[in-house]
Design a protein around this motif. Structure first.
Motif, short mmCIF file in Angstrom:
data_model
loop_
_atom_site.label_atom_id
_atom_site.label_comp_id
_atom_site.label_asym_id
_atom_site.label_seq_id
_atom_site.Cartn_x
_atom_site.Cartn_y
_atom_site.Cartn_z
N ARG A 1 2.39 11.11 -47.71
CA ARG A 1 2.32 9.70 -48.08
C ARG A 1 2.36 9.55 -49.60
O ARG A 1 2.90 8.60 -50.14
N ALA B 1 -8.71 10.18 -49.65
CA ALA B 1 -7.58 10.97 -49.15
C ALA B 1 -7.65 12.40 -49.68
O ALA B 1 -8.16 12.65 -50.76
N LEU B 2 -7.14 13.35 -48.88
CA LEU B 2 -7.15 14.75 -49.29
C LEU B 2 -5.92 15.04 -50.17
O LEU B 2 -5.04 15.80 -49.81
N VAL B 3 -5.91 14.39 -51.31
CA VAL B 3 -4.77 14.53 -52.20
C VAL B 3 -5.29 14.30 -53.62
O VAL B 3 -6.27 13.58 -53.81
N LEU C 1 -10.61 21.69 -50.57
CA LEU C 1 -10.47 20.34 -51.13
C LEU C 1 -11.43 19.37 -50.44
O LEU C 1 -12.03 18.50 -51.08
N SER D 1 -7.13 23.33 -47.62
CA SER D 1 -7.61 22.07 -47.04
C SER D 1 -9.13 22.05 -46.99
O SER D 1 -9.76 21.05 -47.34
N ASP E 1 -1.63 13.07 -45.80
CA ASP E 1 -1.97 12.39 -47.05
C ASP E 1 -1.00 12.75 -48.16
O ASP E 1 -0.59 11.91 -48.96
N GLU E 2 -0.61 14.02 -48.21
CA GLU E 2 0.32 14.46 -49.24
C GLU E 2 1.71 13.87 -49.04
O GLU E 2 2.37 13.48 -49.99
N ARG F 1 -4.51 16.60 -44.55
CA ARG F 1 -4.01 16.77 -45.92
C ARG F 1 -2.49 16.66 -45.96
O ARG F 1 -1.92 16.02 -46.86
#
Lengths: 397, 379
Positions: free
Chosen positions: A315, B2-4, B299, B296, A312-313, A309
C-alpha cells in the motif's frame, strides 16, 4: 482521515451487529458451514442465504471491487476495518469463491469491459460458481506443457478438446476459467490462451477423484469438441500464460492466507490444554508438546505479521516482489505442521474414522486434506524455485 | 500503526546504514580485537554516534535526547548488526537509558540522561547472576543501613561493565531469589569501596564484566524507583534491549544472507556456479522466508513498544525468539555454504556466526522467550 475511518468503524460495527444472523457468528466447523454460491447452491440454512444476500447488497462480498462490478468500493483501510469488525463479532465469510479469490482479480486486470460487466457482478452475488482448469495429467508442476487444445473455427467458435485434472469442485461449478493451447506451433509458454466457458456446454464431463481423505473435492474434467464463443477469450490469444501467472499469485496468497487464518488464531493451545491438561502452574502437562506448540505459534504469529507487513508495504509502494511464493510456501508448511500437532493432542481419538465420537473422521480427514496444501497451486519445491530465481536471482542450471 | 516505516524512520535508516558501513565496518572489529583494545570499542566512533543523534534515540528531548523511539533505535541497531559495529549503544543508550527514563527521579534523570545522550557517560546494567538469563533470580542483597543500603553479591555478564561510569544494580530488599517482588534497583559508582570489576572477553569480541559487591555503601538517593518494585523497571529496560537485539540479529542475518547469496552467484565448482544447484537454491530460498519473518516480528515488537501497547512484552519475546532462531540458522547456513573459506579467521562470515550466538544468548534465548510467550498465553 482518522476520524472518518473511526466513523466508518462505528457504522460498520452497528450494521454487522444488526444484520449478521446469530448463527452466522458461530465458528465454521465443517464444509456445510461454508457458502460457495452458484446455480446449484444448497444453503445449509435460511440464515446462510440471508447473510449472503445482505452482504452482497452492500457489495461486501468483494469489499474493494468497484461498485459498478458489484463491489463495495471500499479503500484498503476501510476493508481492513471491515475485516477487523467481522473478526471481532465472529462473523463468517458470507461467500467463499474461486471467482472472488482468483478469477475476479485477473478479470479486473486483463478482462475487457463487457467481460467485467458480464461476470464480476455474478461472482460478487454468488450467482455463478467458478472452477479452475489448469493442471493436466501430463502437466503438473510443469504446467506450461499443457495440451488441451482450442482451435478457432470458421464460425468464430473455439473447439476445445482435452483433459484437466485436479479441477476443484468441477462437478459443482457453473463455469470454468481454463488454460488452453491455441497455437500448437508456438513455444511452450507462448501458445497458451485463457478461456472462459459454461460447464453446461455440450461435451463437458467430470469425474470425481477419490482422495486419501475419502473426500472428492477434485475432478477429472473432459472436453470433447466443446464449442466456446470467441468473445470468451480473456486478453490476447497466446498471452494466457501471463494471466495464468497473475492469477496463480492470487491463488497462492489465498492458500497461504487461509492457512494463516487458522494457524494464526490462538485457539491451538486452548485445544491442547483441554486435551492434555495442565500442571499446578497452568503449564501443559507434556513439556515436549508444549515446546512444539510454542515454536509453532511463534512461527504462525511471525507469518501472520509478515502477511500484514507485506500488505502495508504494498500500500505504501514499498517492499519486494514475488512474495506470493513465500506466503504460499510458508503458509502451507505451517498449516501441515498445525494439523500434525492437532492430531498429537487428540492422541488415539484422532485416528477414529467412523463410529460414535468420530465426527465422521473429521480430524483425520483434515490432517489428510492438509497434505495437499504444499502440492496444489504449485508445490513447495516450485515456490522455492521461484524465490531462488526471481527474488534471489540465482543462476539457472 | 501500519507495519511500514514512515519518512522520518526511513531517514534514520538511510543515515544509520551509511554511517556504520563507513565508520564502523567489520574491519574495525577485527582491528580492535587484534590490537587487544583496552576499551573494546572506539571512543571516537562513540562520540560521532552522539553527533549523529543516535545515542539519544531512547532519551526524551526534554533530557537532551532525540526521543525518536524504539523503531528508530531498532533501525540503528540493525545497521550495527550488519556491520558488527562495536559500541556501548545497546547497554547504555538503550537498556540503561530506558531504565532511568522509566524509573528515575527528576534529579537522577537530569544528572544522567543528558550526559548519556551526549555519550560522555556510559551506564551499564548489572542484573544477571546465573549463566542462563533469569532476571528475577536475584541473590544480591541490599540491607538498610543509615540513610542508605549496603550491597553484597555477585553479578555476571554485565555488558560493557568494564567501561561503565555508573552501574544499575538489581538487588533484593525482601523475598527470595526468583520472586519478582522485593527487587530494588540502585545506581552504583563503579569506583566505590567494595566494588570489584573483572573484564571478560567473549567469543564475539565483546566485553562483559563479572562484578562483585562486598558490603558496598549506597546512598538512599541512589535508589532507582520505589523499593521492592524494581522488577517492572528492569523488565521495561530488558524489553527495550531485547527488541534492539532482535533488530541487531536481523541485521546479522540479512548481512550473512546477502554475502551467502553473492557467494552462490560467483563461486564455481564442477564447472558451474554453485548457486545453480537446487540443493543450495532451496536452502537459500527458505532462509529468505525466515529472514522476512524475523523482520516482521522485530518491526512489530519495536512498534508495540513505541505505542506503549499492553502486548508489547509479548511481541518483544516473539521477536527475540524468532530473530534469534533465524540468526542462528542464517549464520550457520552461511558458514556451511561458504565451505572451507567460511571456517577461516581471515574471512568475515565467522564473526557473524559468533555474534549471532552471543546476541541470541543475551537477555534470554529463544527457549526463554518461547516459554515467556507460552506463560503469557497461559499454557
Amino acid at each position: 482521515m482518522d476520524e472518518e475511518l473511526e466513523g466508518f468503524r462505528r457504522d460498520t460495527a452497528a450494521w454487522l451487529e444488526a444484520n449478521c444472523p446469530a448463527a452466522m457468528r458461530q465458528p465454521v466447523e465443517s464444509e456445510r458451514d461454508v457458502c460457495w454460491g452458484g446455480r446449484k447452491a444448497r444453503f445449509s440454512s435460511d440464515d446462510q442465504r440471508l447473510w449472503l444476500e445482505r452482504m452482497a447488497d452492500r457489495g461486501w462480498t468483494v469489499p474493494e471491487w468497484p461498485k459498478i462490478y458489484g463491489g463495495g468500493g471500499l479503500s484498503r483501510d476501510e476493508h481492513k476495518i471491515l475485516q477487523q469488525e467481522m473478526r471481532r463479532l465472529g462473523c463468517r465469510p458470507p461467500l467463499s469463491s474461486f471467482g472472488i479469490w482468483m478469477l475476479g482479480p485477473a478479470l479486473l486486470k486483463y478482462g475487457n469491459e463487457a467481460q467485467k460487466l458480464d461476470h464480476l457482478p455474478k461472482i460478487a452475488r454468488g450467482e455463478i460458481r467458478w472452477c479452475q482448469g489448469y493442471s493436466e495429467p501430463g502437466a503438473g508442476s510443469d504446467l506450461a506443457s499443457l495440451r488441451t487444445s482450442a482451435i478457432l473455427q470458421a464460425d468464430g467458435c473455439f473447439l476445445v478438446n482435452g483433459e484437466k485434472v485436479w479441477t476443484s469442485y468441477a462437478d459443482k461449478a457453473d463455469w470454468i476459467f481454463c488454460l488452453v493451447r491455441t497455437d500448437p506451433a508456438a513455444a511452450k509458454h507462448l501458445g497458451i490462451s485463457f478461456l472462459l466457458f459454461d460447464m453446461a456446454s455440450p461435451g463437458v464431463s467430470t469425474s470425481p477423484i477419490r482422495l486419501i481423505s475419502g473426500y472428492s473435492p477434485f475432478c477429472q474434467t473432459f472436453f470433447d469438441n466443446v464449442r466456446v464463443p470467441q468473445e470468451n477469450l480473456v486478453g490476447a490469444p497466446g498471452k494466457g500464460w501471463d494471466i495464468a501467472k497473475y492469477l496463480l499469485t492470487h491463488e497462492r496468497e489465498m492458500i497461504g492466507g487461509m492457512d494463516m487464518a487458522s494457524a494464526g488464531r490462538d485457539s491451538m493451545h486452548q485445544l491442547a490444554k483441554t486435551a492434555i491438561g495442565t500442571d499446578s502452574e497452568g503449564r501443559l502437562n507434556d513439556s515436549l508438546l508444549r515446546a512444539d506448540i510454542a515454536r509453532h505459534e511463534m512461527n504462525a504469529l511471525a507469518f501472520a505479521l509478515t502477511l500484514e507487513r507485506v500488505k502495508d508495504e504494498a500500500r505504501a509502494g514499498q517492499g519486494v516482489g514475488a512474495l506470493s511464493s513465500m506466503l504460499k510456501y510458508y503458509g502451507t508448511e505451517l498449516n501441515k505442521e498445525r494439523q500434525e500437532l492437532l492430531m498429537s493432542f487428540a492422541g488415539s481419538d484422532s485416528l477414529m474414522w467412523e463410529g460414535p465420537d468420530s465426527h465422521d473422521g473429521d480430524m483425520a480427514k483434515s490432517w489428510l486434506r492438509s497434505r495437499a496444501n504444499s502440492i496444489e497451486g504449485g508445490t513447495s519445491e516450485v515456490q522455492l524455485n521461484i524465490i531462488a530465481k526471481r527474488v534471489l536471482q540465482l543462476p539457472g542450471a | 500503526m501500519a507495519l511500514v516505516l514512515n519518512d522520518e524512520q526511513r531517514m534514520v535508516k538511510d543515515s544509520a546504514d551509511g554511517f556504520f558501513a563507513e565508520h564502523a565496518p567489520v574491519a574495525q572489529l577485527r582491528k580492535l580485537r587484534d590490537s587487544n583494545s583496552a576499551d573494546g570499542f572506539d571512543r571516537a566512533l562513540w562520540a560521532k554516534m552522539a553527533d549523529m543523534g543516535f545515542t539519544g534515540v531512547a532519551i526524551p528531548e526534554s533530557h537532551g535526547g532525540t526521543g525518536l523511539g524504539m523503531v528508530a533505535a531498532g533501525l540503528i541497531q540493525e545497521a550495527i548488526g550488519r556491520n558488527l559495529s562495536l559500541s556501548p549503544f545497546l547497554s547504555s543508550a538503550i537498556v540503561a537509558a530506558t531504565a532511568i527514563t522509566r524509573g528515575g527521579s527528576p534529579e537522577q534523570k537530569a544528572a544522567l540522561l543528558p550526559q548519556m545522550a551526549a555519550a560522555s557517560r556510559i551506564v551499564a546494567l548489572a542484573a544477571d547472576e546465573r549463566p542462563r538469563h533469569a532476571p528475577a533470580h536475584v541473590e544480591t542483597r541490599a540491607e538498610a543501613s543509615g540513610n542508605g543500603f549496603r550491597l553484597t553479591g555477585a553479578k555476571r555478564f554485565v555488558l560493557d561493565g568494564h567501561v561503565a561510569d555508573r552501574l544499575i544494580v538489581s538487588a533484593r530488599t525482601s523475598g527470595e531469589a526468583g520472586d519478582t517482588d522485593g527487587i530494588t534497583l540502585f545506581l552504583v559508582d563503579p569506583n566505590a569501596a567494595g566494588v570489584s570489576i573483572e573484564r571478560r572477553r567473549m567469543v564475539d569480541s565483546r566485553n562483559v564484566a563479572a562484578i562483585t559487591f562486598d558490603d558496598v555503601q549506597v546512598d538512599g538517593a541512589d535508589m532507582l524507583g520505589a523499593p521492592g518494585e524494581g522488577h517492572a523497571i528492569l523488565e521495561a529496560a530488558l524489553d527495550a534491549g531485547r527488541a534492539c537485539l532482535a533488530a541487531e540479529m536481523l541485521g546479522v542475518s540479512a548481512q550473512s544472507f546477502d554475502s551467502t547469496v553473492d557467494y552462490l552467484r560467483s563461486r564455481e565448482q564442477f564447472g558451474r556456479k554453485i548457486g545453480s544447484f537446487q540443493a543450495l537454491q532451496h536452502r537459500a530460498a527458505h532462509l529468505f522466508c525466515e529472514v522476512e519473518l524475523a523482520r516482521s516480528a522485530t518491526l512489530k515488537a519495536l512498534t508495540a513498544l513505541d505505542e506503549g501497547s499492553d502486548r508489547a512484552a509479548f511481541y518483544v519475546s516473539l521477536a527475540k525468539a524468532k530473530a534469534g532462531d533465524v540468526a542462528k540458522l542464517a549464520t550457520n547456513e552461511a558458514v556451511q555454504m561458504h565451505g572451507g573459506i567460511g571456517m577461516t579467521d581471515e574471512f568475515d562470515i565467522g564473526f557473524y556466526m559468533k555474534r549471532a550466538r552471543a546476541a541470541g544468548e543475551t537477555f534470554g534465548d529463544s527457549a526463554f522467550h518461547g516459554d515467556r510467550m507460552a506463560r503469557m498465553m497461559r499454557y
